[in-house]
Scaffold this motif. Structure first.
Motif, PDB file in Angstrom:
ATOM      1  N   ILE A   1       0.671  -1.051  -0.075  1.00  0.00           N
ATOM      2  CA  ILE A   1       0.242  -0.139   0.170  1.00  0.00           C
ATOM      3  C   ILE A   1       0.654   1.277   0.033  1.00  0.00           C
ATOM      4  N   ASP A   2       0.465   2.088  -0.817  1.00  0.00           N
ATOM      5  CA  ASP A   2       1.173   3.433  -1.054  1.00  0.00           C
ATOM      6  C   ASP A   2       0.790   4.218   0.240  1.00  0.00           C
ATOM      7  N   PRO A   3       1.346   4.697   1.095  1.00  0.00           N
ATOM      8  CA  PRO A   3       0.889   5.455   2.197  1.00  0.00           C
ATOM      9  C   PRO A   3       0.290   6.933   1.656  1.00  0.00           C
ATOM     10  N   ALA A   4       0.776   7.380   0.650  1.00  0.00           N
ATOM     11  CA  ALA A   4       0.516   8.772   0.206  1.00  0.00           C
ATOM     12  C   ALA A   4      -0.850   8.613  -0.392  1.00  0.00           C
ATOM     13  N   THR A   5      -0.963   7.590  -1.558  1.00  0.00           N
ATOM     14  CA  THR A   5      -2.102   7.577  -2.153  1.00  0.00           C
ATOM     15  C   THR A   5      -2.936   6.605  -1.827  1.00  0.00           C
ATOM     16  N   GLY A   6      -2.687   5.589  -1.112  1.00  0.00           N
ATOM     17  CA  GLY A   6      -3.760   4.486  -0.757  1.00  0.00           C
ATOM     18  C   GLY A   6      -3.660   3.500  -1.777  1.00  0.00           C
ATOM     19  N   SER A   7      -3.176   3.579  -2.783  1.00  0.00           N
ATOM     20  CA  SER A   7      -3.174   2.701  -3.935  1.00  0.00           C
ATOM     21  C   SER A   7      -2.531   1.255  -3.443  1.00  0.00           C
ATOM     22  N   ARG A   8      -3.037   0.040  -3.747  1.00  0.00           N
ATOM     23  CA  ARG A   8      -2.641  -1.117  -3.564  1.00  0.00           C
ATOM     24  C   ARG A   8      -2.069  -2.086  -4.710  1.00  0.00           C
ATOM     25  N   LYS A   9      -0.771  -2.405  -4.500  1.00  0.00           N
ATOM     26  CA  LYS A   9      -0.015  -3.068  -5.571  1.00  0.00           C
ATOM     27  C   LYS A   9       0.068  -4.554  -5.185  1.00  0.00           C
ATOM     28  N   GLY A  10       0.104  -5.327  -6.179  1.00  0.00           N
ATOM     29  CA  GLY A  10       0.126  -7.097  -5.919  1.00  0.00           C
ATOM     30  C   GLY A  10       1.544  -7.048  -6.372  1.00  0.00           C
ATOM     31  N   GLN A  11       1.749  -8.558  -6.989  1.00  0.00           N
ATOM     32  CA  GLN A  11       2.985  -9.110  -7.250  1.00  0.00           C
ATOM     33  C   GLN A  11       4.173  -8.805  -6.328  1.00  0.00           C
ATOM     34  N   CYS A  12       3.914  -8.659  -5.315  1.00  0.00           N
ATOM     35  CA  CYS A  12       5.182  -8.567  -4.215  1.00  0.00           C
ATOM     36  C   CYS A  12       5.912  -9.869  -4.013  1.00  0.00           C
ATOM     37  N   GLU A  13       7.300  -9.642  -3.646  1.00  0.00           N
ATOM     38  CA  GLU A  13       8.250 -10.892  -3.620  1.00  0.00           C
ATOM     39  C   GLU A  13       8.141 -11.092  -2.084  1.00  0.00           C
ATOM     40  N   VAL A  35      10.677 -16.789   2.429  1.00  0.00           N
ATOM     41  CA  VAL A  35      10.033 -17.724   3.085  1.00  0.00           C
ATOM     42  C   VAL A  35      11.341 -18.363   3.895  1.00  0.00           C
ATOM     43  N   PHE A  36      10.845 -18.560   5.271  1.00  0.00           N
ATOM     44  CA  PHE A  36      11.801 -19.227   6.468  1.00  0.00           C
ATOM     45  C   PHE A  36      11.269 -20.298   6.990  1.00  0.00           C
ATOM     46  N   MET A  37      11.968 -21.423   7.116  1.00  0.00           N
ATOM     47  CA  MET A  37      11.531 -22.683   7.689  1.00  0.00           C
ATOM     48  C   MET A  37      12.152 -22.893   8.991  1.00  0.00           C
ATOM     49  N   ASP A  38      11.961 -22.858  10.128  1.00  0.00           N
ATOM     50  CA  ASP A  38      12.386 -23.058  11.352  1.00  0.00           C
ATOM     51  C   ASP A  38      13.694 -21.848  11.650  1.00  0.00           C
ATOM     52  N   GLY A  39      13.342 -20.672  11.092  1.00  0.00           N
ATOM     53  CA  GLY A  39      14.333 -19.515  11.184  1.00  0.00           C
ATOM     54  C   GLY A  39      15.516 -19.515  10.126  1.00  0.00           C
ATOM     55  N   VAL A  40      15.371 -20.547   9.057  1.00  0.00           N
ATOM     56  CA  VAL A  40      16.469 -20.679   8.134  1.00  0.00           C
ATOM     57  C   VAL A  40      15.830 -20.271   6.852  1.00  0.00           C
ATOM     58  N   PRO A  41      16.455 -19.437   5.983  1.00  0.00           N
ATOM     59  CA  PRO A  41      15.824 -19.156   4.584  1.00  0.00           C
ATOM     60  C   PRO A  41      15.537 -20.381   3.851  1.00  0.00           C
ATOM     61  N   PHE A  42      14.065 -20.320   3.320  1.00  0.00           N
ATOM     62  CA  PHE A  42      13.840 -21.578   2.805  1.00  0.00           C
ATOM     63  C   PHE A  42      13.507 -21.192   1.115  1.00  0.00           C
ATOM     64  N   ALA A  43      12.894 -20.297   0.672  1.00  0.00           N
ATOM     65  CA  ALA A  43      12.481 -20.032  -0.534  1.00  0.00           C
ATOM     66  C   ALA A  43      12.081 -18.587  -0.535  1.00  0.00           C
ATOM     67  N   ARG A  44      12.151 -18.109  -1.818  1.00  0.00           N
ATOM     68  CA  ARG A  44      11.771 -16.642  -2.126  1.00  0.00           C
ATOM     69  C   ARG A  44      10.619 -16.878  -3.200  1.00  0.00           C
ATOM     70  N   ILE A  45       9.630 -16.277  -3.279  1.00  0.00           N
ATOM     71  CA  ILE A  45       8.463 -16.618  -4.205  1.00  0.00           C
ATOM     72  C   ILE A  45       7.723 -14.912  -4.435  1.00  0.00           C
ATOM     73  N   ARG A  46       7.009 -15.142  -5.521  1.00  0.00           N
ATOM     74  CA  ARG A  46       6.058 -13.811  -5.672  1.00  0.00           C
ATOM     75  C   ARG A  46       5.042 -14.135  -5.678  1.00  0.00           C
ATOM     76  N   ALA A  47       4.185 -13.162  -4.937  1.00  0.00           N
ATOM     77  CA  ALA A  47       2.734 -13.303  -4.831  1.00  0.00           C
ATOM     78  C   ALA A  47       1.963 -12.679  -6.110  1.00  0.00           C
ATOM     79  N   ASP A  48       1.885 -13.561  -7.032  1.00  0.00           N
ATOM     80  CA  ASP A  48       1.114 -12.811  -8.136  1.00  0.00           C
ATOM     81  C   ASP A  48       0.076 -13.576  -8.965  1.00  0.00           C
ATOM     82  N   ARG A  49      -0.266 -14.804  -7.865  1.00  0.00           N
ATOM     83  CA  ARG A  49      -1.485 -15.510  -8.374  1.00  0.00           C
ATOM     84  C   ARG A  49      -2.846 -14.667  -8.063  1.00  0.00           C
ATOM     85  N   PHE A  50      -3.829 -14.913  -8.920  1.00  0.00           N
ATOM     86  CA  PHE A  50      -5.338 -14.173  -9.081  1.00  0.00           C
ATOM     87  C   PHE A  50      -5.851 -14.574  -7.850  1.00  0.00           C
TER      88      PHE A  50
END
Length: 838
Positions: A146-158, A161-176
């Motif tokens: 969310i852009d604090p200035a305009t309130g616009s909402r953007k998807g497709q964020c990166e 992901v951590f499993m038990d505190g250890v880096p596990f994966a990096r994914i993109r939130a781009d599904r409909f």
């Protein structure tokens, strides 16, 4: 971080400091010791220049408790312009009214400096998110920035992901995630799913955390602590699921619990290439199995298919691939007629001579002069000897089982026109953009040539339809399809729901771009308009956004009467707004409104009803019974003698003055049209309804739900009017005769849910068509009037109504395979996810 209060500083009547910079937001406090109750105004400097001022009048209880001065609010917050987040270092500082420097805490957090901060400014990252948890073997959720200035909402964020505190994966939130867009707005492409690989699904508890990047902001609902399923337990659950599905299918809730524990690969349109390579293997096996069933006599005595391929200066690599895709057909009784349209290419001539010597089924026709696509195709048709004629472009590809698959599907039904689904293939060989088509849809065909490839037509029928016309070059195939509808009954068009044809997607192809194709757009408008004139329809045809998709606007013609039926209980403000908009925004005059008062209890409602009845077009029908949407509408319809009923929720708000004339014109465009629905948007502008798909996997789903209101949707179906199997009674025009013929709404078994879907299925079963009219647009506050079916108190009733739909329609082809929605698309989603090929 906030700093501790300073222990010493130079003497001044002003006290305060600049203690926090959160992205582009500056925070701190200040007071005037000489006048502690008067808020201090600070000057904000950037790179030595004053850019604004800020008044210190915000609460800062941590400071007020420590400075020992009786003073009101003394905190401040100032947001720097977003343009300063430019990746360059800037100098930021504040000044007291006497121009002295507001002290700033340096990075070690212990001392104060009377100097400005030097920093590369970054925007503050604000996210809204939720981790839904495990479903179908994957962790799912969503996140929007969310852009604090305009309130616009953007998807497709990166996400990290951590499993038990250890880096596990990096994914993109781009599904409909249409449900998210419908609820909060913004980009619908904001969903994510994380499938845990088999080698990481050990027994024992695991803690999985999700962080949005940049900013490393942990998502709401994170971390998730769970016990992952191992292979042995997975196998047991699969067996259990099969048993439950076989013996007790109607207990949907139990099946969902089990299925949600099982990993399952899911495909959406972005995964199409992977899906397609799996699908084509399944398709070939399916054709081979059918071949065995039909026996050798079918192939031995099967009809000759003439494949017509006009060509003009093709890319040789693509041309060779095209010819060889025909030669690779599993159906052997074909002839390929290549028409060289005056190209005079020695390379093409030499290659074709080789092909003709190698395979006598290949024939070459050379035209001395360029005749254009229509003239070249006509020359090929004239030379064809086949019972069927198929159309093929010189740089496209046929799937190897294309001709056989088409003829297998036609066996026993004797159609006159056959068409299949299609996709595109790019220059790297990746499959893209599948066009999963509906069964024959005349209304959709007026808006675009959705039939296209692969198409086969009986030779005698094609010759009766006449030659392709150069007048419509660029839309000559669309014109041909429309002319075929003039002599071929709709039941003699056969749709083969298989991908059998690949358009070649090159920089200069129509499949790639419509740029410099204005002639095709103009030709398309003319061919649709000319067709409508030939069949006796007066209508206005216009291109949508200068593309080869067309809007057909029907005049209302005669003036049938319409009763607008609106059930309500109390909710005076909502209902008044609904009625006021109808009265103010309806140019069509021959209508009345029947307000169905379902046992209202509030005093204001009595006065409201009296007020409404003062309008000559409004009447109130009072029904003191428990809420039963079907019965309320049936009783109102029984009290009306109008030609049409418009069933309407009291939370549907119209704005376009021509709305009623628009849908009436659509309904009157065909004597077999029984109902017409509209395109309804949520208040935030996202799509709530552009038609309903049905099926046993979920009873019904609103396709395109959550899509942006101005999006074209899948193959233009969010903007083009088309036939559907069902529309929502939130706003549905129904021909009165058709409504009475099928018995109206089912008030015994479907009192609240699915009554509109059931009515539409009854209409379709009786031979009536249903149109999704995307020219009628209104805002719908879904379930504002009666609430959601998801609430616990409604679960038992909703479950019973769901089970009734399965029992009533489970054996009906119309329900088992929605003719307006592809069998390759999932029904349990609100957008177009793909069914795993099996």
């Amino acid at each position: 971080m906030k700093a501790p209060l300073p222990t010493s500083r130079r003497v001044t009547r002003f006290l305060g400091y600049f203690d926090q910079m959160d992205g582009l937001e500056l925070k701190g406090w200040a007071c005037n010791l000489a006048a502690p109750r008067v808020p201090v105004t600070l000057h904000v400097l950037l790179d030595g220049q004053e850019i604004g001022s800020v008044v210190c009048d915000l609460p800062r209880s941590d400071v007020q408790e420590n400075i020992g001065v009786m003073t009101p609010n003394l905190g401040f917050s100032f947001m720097l312009p977003a343009s300063l987040a430019d990746g360059r270092e800037h100098r930021v500082g504040l000044r007291f009214p006497d121009r002295s420097i507001v002290p700033t805490l340096i990075t070690d957090g212990e001392d104060f400096l009377e100097e400005d901060i030097r920093a590369v400014l970054q925007p503050r990252y604000v996210y809204e998110s939720f981790v839904d948890g495990f479903s179908r073997g994957a962790l799912r959720g969503w996140v929007q920035q969310i852009d604090p200035a305009t309130g616009s909402r953007k998807g497709q964020c990166e996400l990290s992901v951590f499993m038990d505190g250890v880096p596990f994966a990096r994914i993109r939130a781009d599904r409909f995630r249409g449900d998210v867009a419908a609820a909060v707005g913004g980009d619908a492409n904001c969903g994510f799913e994380l499938i845990i690989p088999r080698h990481r699904r050990q027994t024992g508890q695991k803690t999985i955390s999700f962080f949005a990047e940049p900013g490393a902001v942990e998502l709401q609902g994170s971390p998730v602590t769970t016990t992952l399923v191992d292979d042995r337990l997975e196998a047991h659950l699969l067996s259990l699921n099969e048993t439950v599905g076989r013996l007790h299918r109607e207990i949907a809730s139990l099946r969902t619990q089990i299925v949600n524990l099982l990993p399952e690969q899911r495909f959406n349109l972005a995964d199409y290439d992977v899906w397609a390579r799996r699908y084509f293997n399944v398709l070939r096996a399916r054709v081979a199995e059918r071949r065995q069933q039909l026996g050798p006599a079918f192939i031995g005595k099967g009809p000759l298919v003439s494949v017509i391929c006009p060509t003009y200066k093709p890319d040789m690599t693509d041309f060779v691939a095209a010819i060889e895709s025909v030669m690779a057909q599993t159906w052997s009784n074909w002839e390929l007629i290549v028409v060289d349209d005056g190209g005079k290419s020695l390379e093409v001539a030499a290659r074709m001579a080789d092909y003709c010597r190698t395979d006598p089924r290949i024939k070459l026709i050379r035209l001395k002069k360029n005749a254009g696509i229509s003239g070249a195709t006509n020359a090929g048709i004239k030379a064809a000897k086949g019972e069927w004629i198929a159309f093929f472009d010189h740089d496209d590809l046929m799937v190897d089982v294309a001709l056989e698959g088409m003829l297998q599907a036609a066996h026993g039904s004797d159609p006159l026109v056959i068409y299949s689904d299609e996709d595109k293939v790019d220059q790297a060989g990746y499959f893209q953009e599948p066009n999963f088509k509906p069964d024959f849809d005349y209304r959709y065909l007026l808006g675009c040539n959705y039939i296209c490839h692969l198409t086969m037509v009986r030779a005698d029928v094609l010759r009766r339809a006449g030659d392709l016309s150069a007048t419509y070059d660029g839309a000559q195939d669309h014109d041909l399809m429309l002319r075929l509808t003039e002599i071929v009954p709709r039941e003699d068009f056969l749709h083969v729901p298989e991908i059998l044809y690949h358009w070649r997607k090159t920089p200069n192809s129509t499949a790639m771009t419509i740029a410099n194709k204005q002639y095709a757009v103009d030709a398309g408008v003319r061919c649709v308009a000319d067709h409508l004139q030939r069949v006796g329809h007066e209508a206005r045809v216009e291109a949508i956004n200068n593309l080869t998709i067309y809007n057909v606007l029907w005049p209302c013609g005669r003036q049938p009467s319409v009763s607008i039926i609106i059930p309500f209980r109390d909710q005076v403000n909502i209902t008044r707004e609904c009625i006021s908009r109808i009265l103010a925004h309806t140019a069509y005059k021959k209508y009345d409104i029947i307000l169905v008062d379902n046992w209202s209890m509030e005093d204001d409602t009595i006065a409201f009803c009296q007020e409404m009845e003062k309008h000559k077009q409004v009447s109130v029908l009072t029904i003191k019974e428990e809420f039963n949407f079907s019965r309320l509408n049936n009783l109102a319809a029984a009290s009306s003698s109008s030609d049409f009923f418009f069933f309407m929720n009291n939370d549907l708000f119209v704005e376009d003055a021509d709305w009623l004339e628009t849908i009436l014109g659509e309904a009157l465009a065909g004597a077999d049209i029984g109902a017409v629905g509209g395109k309804f948007l949520y208040p935030n502008g996202a799509v709530q309804h552009v038609g309903v798909a049905v099926g046993p996997d979920g009873v019904a789903t609103h396709v395109h739900r959550g899509l942006r209101g101005d999006d074209y949707g899948y193959i233009g179906r969010a903007v083009l009017s088309h036939e559907v199997t069902a529309v929502t009674a939130a706003g549905m025009l129904v021909r009165a005769d058709a409504f009475r013929e099928v018995g109206g709404f089912d008030e015994e078994n479907l009192k609240v849910a699915y009554n509109d879907v059931d009515l539409c299925l009854k209409l379709r079963e009786a031979g009536w068509r249903i149109i999704q009219c995307n020219n009628f647009v209104a805002v719908h506050h879904e379930s504002l009037s009666r609430g959601s079916d998801d609430r616990p108190e409604h679960e038992a009733r909703f479950f019973a109504e769901t089970q009734y739909m399965h029992q009533r329609w489970g054996d009906v082809d119309l329900y088992r395979r929605d003719p307006a929605y592809s069998q390759h698309l999932m029904l349990d989603q609100n957008y177009y996810d793909l069914v795993t090929p099996e």
